[in-house]
Motif scaffolding. Structure first.
Motif, PDB file in Angstrom:
ATOM      1  N   CYS A 258      43.531  44.847  48.315  1.00 35.55           N
ATOM      2  CA  CYS A 258      42.241  45.107  47.725  1.00 35.55           C
ATOM      3  C   CYS A 258      41.204  44.289  48.323  1.00 35.55           C
ATOM      4  O   CYS A 258      41.621  43.058  48.260  1.00 35.55           O
ATOM      5  N   ARG A 259      40.082  44.763  48.982  1.00 37.61           N
ATOM      6  CA  ARG A 259      39.265  43.815  49.672  1.00 37.61           C
ATOM      7  C   ARG A 259      37.998  43.370  48.818  1.00 37.61           C
ATOM      8  O   ARG A 259      37.053  42.587  49.223  1.00 37.61           O
ATOM      9  N   ARG A 260      38.260  43.491  47.527  1.00 39.81           N
ATOM     10  CA  ARG A 260      37.382  42.856  46.294  1.00 39.81           C
ATOM     11  C   ARG A 260      35.952  43.267  46.580  1.00 39.81           C
ATOM     12  O   ARG A 260      34.758  42.565  46.260  1.00 39.81           O
ATOM     13  N   CYS A 261      35.546  44.358  47.314  1.00 43.38           N
ATOM     14  CA  CYS A 261      33.920  44.811  47.457  1.00 43.38           C
ATOM     15  C   CYS A 261      33.617  45.558  46.160  1.00 43.38           C
ATOM     16  O   CYS A 261      32.238  45.623  46.237  1.00 43.38           O
ATOM     17  N   ASP A 262      34.352  45.875  45.306  1.00 49.89           N
ATOM     18  CA  ASP A 262      33.805  46.449  44.008  1.00 49.89           C
ATOM     19  C   ASP A 262      33.038  47.829  44.178  1.00 49.89           C
ATOM     20  O   ASP A 262      32.297  48.394  43.269  1.00 49.89           O
ATOM     21  N   TYR A 263      33.256  48.526  45.579  1.00 46.25           N
ATOM     22  CA  TYR A 263      32.716  49.735  45.717  1.00 46.25           C
ATOM     23  C   TYR A 263      33.269  50.866  44.650  1.00 46.25           C
ATOM     24  O   TYR A 263      32.700  51.982  44.124  1.00 46.25           O
ATOM     25  N   CYS A 264      34.500  50.539  44.066  1.00 42.52           N
ATOM     26  CA  CYS A 264      35.137  51.499  43.224  1.00 42.52           C
ATOM     27  C   CYS A 264      34.381  51.623  41.723  1.00 42.52           C
ATOM     28  O   CYS A 264      34.696  52.342  40.912  1.00 42.52           O
ATOM     29  N   ILE A 273      38.846  45.894  38.326  1.00 46.52           N
ATOM     30  CA  ILE A 273      40.046  46.377  39.166  1.00 46.52           C
ATOM     31  C   ILE A 273      40.228  45.400  40.172  1.00 46.52           C
ATOM     32  O   ILE A 273      41.383  45.385  40.564  1.00 46.52           O
ATOM     33  N   GLN A 274      39.273  44.856  40.996  1.00 48.26           N
ATOM     34  CA  GLN A 274      39.628  43.946  42.034  1.00 48.26           C
ATOM     35  C   GLN A 274      40.523  42.694  41.420  1.00 48.26           C
ATOM     36  O   GLN A 274      41.179  42.207  42.147  1.00 48.26           O
ATOM     37  N   LEU A 277      44.008  44.152  40.864  1.00 55.75           N
ATOM     38  CA  LEU A 277      44.790  44.289  42.238  1.00 55.75           C
ATOM     39  C   LEU A 277      45.114  42.906  42.932  1.00 55.75           C
ATOM     40  O   LEU A 277      45.897  42.954  43.772  1.00 55.75           O
ATOM     41  N   ARG A 315      35.873  56.502  45.524  1.00 57.49           N
ATOM     42  CA  ARG A 315      34.867  55.420  45.737  1.00 57.49           C
ATOM     43  C   ARG A 315      35.382  54.381  46.848  1.00 57.49           C
ATOM     44  O   ARG A 315      34.777  53.379  47.101  1.00 57.49           O
ATOM     45  N   CYS A 316      36.773  54.239  46.853  1.00 62.89           N
ATOM     46  CA  CYS A 316      37.294  53.269  47.388  1.00 62.89           C
ATOM     47  C   CYS A 316      37.546  53.595  48.997  1.00 62.89           C
ATOM     48  O   CYS A 316      38.085  54.437  49.229  1.00 62.89           O
ATOM     49  N   PRO A 317      36.724  52.956  49.804  1.00 57.37           N
ATOM     50  CA  PRO A 317      36.825  53.126  51.236  1.00 57.37           C
ATOM     51  C   PRO A 317      38.180  52.958  51.885  1.00 57.37           C
ATOM     52  O   PRO A 317      38.381  53.271  52.796  1.00 57.37           O
ATOM     53  N   TYR A 318      39.048  52.320  51.103  1.00 58.52           N
ATOM     54  CA  TYR A 318      40.476  52.122  51.756  1.00 58.52           C
ATOM     55  C   TYR A 318      41.522  53.021  51.311  1.00 58.52           C
ATOM     56  O   TYR A 318      42.670  52.824  51.482  1.00 58.52           O
ATOM     57  N   LEU A 320      42.697  53.123  48.265  1.00 63.31           N
ATOM     58  CA  LEU A 320      43.896  52.713  47.464  1.00 63.31           C
ATOM     59  C   LEU A 320      44.223  53.553  46.284  1.00 63.31           C
ATOM     60  O   LEU A 320      43.319  53.996  45.679  1.00 63.31           O
ATOM     61  N   ILE A 322      44.640  53.263  43.124  1.00 66.93           N
ATOM     62  CA  ILE A 322      44.108  52.170  42.292  1.00 66.93           C
ATOM     63  C   ILE A 322      45.046  52.229  41.063  1.00 66.93           C
ATOM     64  O   ILE A 322      45.197  51.307  40.262  1.00 66.93           O
TER      65      ILE A 322
HETATM   66  S1  SF4 Z   1      36.901  49.870  46.452  1.00 65.83           S
HETATM   67 FE1  SF4 Z   1      39.007  49.596  46.795  1.00 65.83          FE
HETATM   68  S2  SF4 Z   1      39.015  47.827  48.064  1.00 65.83           S
HETATM   69 FE2  SF4 Z   1      37.077  47.722  46.896  1.00 65.83          FE
HETATM   70  S3  SF4 Z   1      37.413  46.551  45.203  1.00 65.83           S
HETATM   71 FE3  SF4 Z   1      37.774  48.494  44.684  1.00 65.83          FE
HETATM   72  S4  SF4 Z   1      39.937  49.099  45.036  1.00 65.83           S
HETATM   73 FE4  SF4 Z   1      39.555  47.129  46.151  1.00 65.83          FE
END
Ligand code: SF4
Ligand code: SF4
Length: 344
Positions: A258-264, A273-274, A277, A315-318, A320, A322
């Protein structure tokens, strides 16, 4: 030994600073002796935070025993003008009359940004502290590059702090050039992605090969601090071998890191979530005593309400998974708690 000018602050520091998160996990005497050795080794920028429990206090004790000037950087999560009182507490813990760089800590989204910048917000508390000579420079720290980009456009800050590692390289394109253009200093946190990356060589050579930034990896043992420092003073460029290793490690982590970007966000159950994770690396860095902290318990309790609605997934660009990762981390945490109980 490479040095960096921290933008308009005109502070010149060695290109490798030191971060005060992991030092929380060791006892006071050990922690103080590690910090002392780090400064004696030549590190001239120490970073801490009100939120890193005993970290400021240990730094304060260590600095009484060393006779070298260091640049102090610390921060508070407080979002209102009450941050002014937090500055006083930082000075008391660090046992100094002034802090060089004080951060608005973890301004994670635009709502938070509006809150800290509005009259009565934390930015104004820091301006008051600055006018009174308690702090020199105001910094903003965020895991969200969009927030940092906005902060740079607004031109209120002398320094920014962003996540930067080979697992989280986006700041190099999105915010570092803008910071450079605005003459804003750049502190780079999470060189090991919050303890996820264990191979110091490729990780540090990656961040050290990026111009104009000061990475601040932390260390709770003298061995680790020495290893990081050795890599820095060797000054080797990022080699082909490092690049190949980085590609292997990226593949290994890409599916669950998790990149801790909070886009989710926002999560319908208000789950951080971050945080969930990143639970393993948080406990690794904060030490086992963190399990008993009230805020940590409440975030974990809240995560148990995950309804698996799946709203966060697109919403998670990666990409994941979740909800699965939340379950996995909660199960891991339960296992850890049970082990502790049995150990008692
Ligand atoms: S969008 Fe994905 S990478 Fe970013 S905080 Fe949420 S789970 Fe982590
Ligand atoms: S799946 Fe869980 S974490 Fe994701 S939005 Fe729904 S409740 Fe929140």
């Amino acid at each position: 030994m490479e040095k960096v000018r921290l933008g308009r602050t005109n502070l010149i520091v060695k290109k490798l600073g030191w971060g005060g998160i992991p030092i929380q996990g060791v006892g006071e005497r050990e922690g103080v002796s590690v910090i002392r050795a780090v400064v004696e080794m030549g590190v001239d920028l120490l970073d801490s935070a009100r939120g890193y429990t005993n970290s400021e206090h240990k730094i304060g004790l260590a600095l009484q025993k060393v006779d070298r000037p260091v640049i102090l950087s610390t921060k508070s999560h407080e979002k209102t003008e009450k941050i002014y009182d937090e500055v006083h507490e930082s000075l008391r813990q660090l046992n100094v009359k002034k802090v060089n760089i004080y951060h608005l800590h973890n301004v994670s989204n635009f709502d938070d940004y509006e809150k800290v910048m509005t009259p009565g917000g934390a930015y104004h508390g820091l301006k008051r502290a600055q006018k009174e000579g308690l702090i020199n420079h105001i910094c903003i720290t965020s895991h969200n590059l969009n927030v940092l980009e906005r902060a740079l456009e607004d031109e209120y800050f002398d320094v920014i702090m962003a996540c930067y590692s080979f697992l989280e390289p986006d700041a190099a394109k999105k915010v570092f050039p803008l910071a450079k253009a605005k003459d804003v200093g750049i502190l780079a946190m999470k060189s090991f992605s919050g303890g996820v990356i264990e191979e110091a060589g490729p990780a540090l050579r990656f961040v050290l090969s990026t111009p104009d930034i000061v990475p601040i990896p932390g260390s709770e043992t003298l061995d680790k601090a020495r290893e990081n420092w050795k890599i820095f003073i060797e000054g080797k460029p990022l080699a082909q071998q490092d690049k190949e290793r980085i590609e292997v490690l990226k593949k290994e982590f890409n599916r669950n890191f998790c990149r801790r970007c909070d886009y989710c966000q926002p999560c319908s159950e208000k789950i951080s979530i971050q945080f969930i994770l990143g639970l393993k690396s948080i406990l690794k860095r904060f030490g086992p005593q963190a399990q008993g902290l009230g805020w940590m318990k409440s975030l974990i309790e809240k995560a148990k309400n995950c309804s698996e609605c799946g709203e966060c997934l697109p919403r998670c660009p990666y990409q994941l998974p979740i909800p699965d990762l939340i379950k996995e981390n909660l199960a891991w945490f339960d296992g850890l708690k049970n082990k502790r109980k049995k150990g008692k």
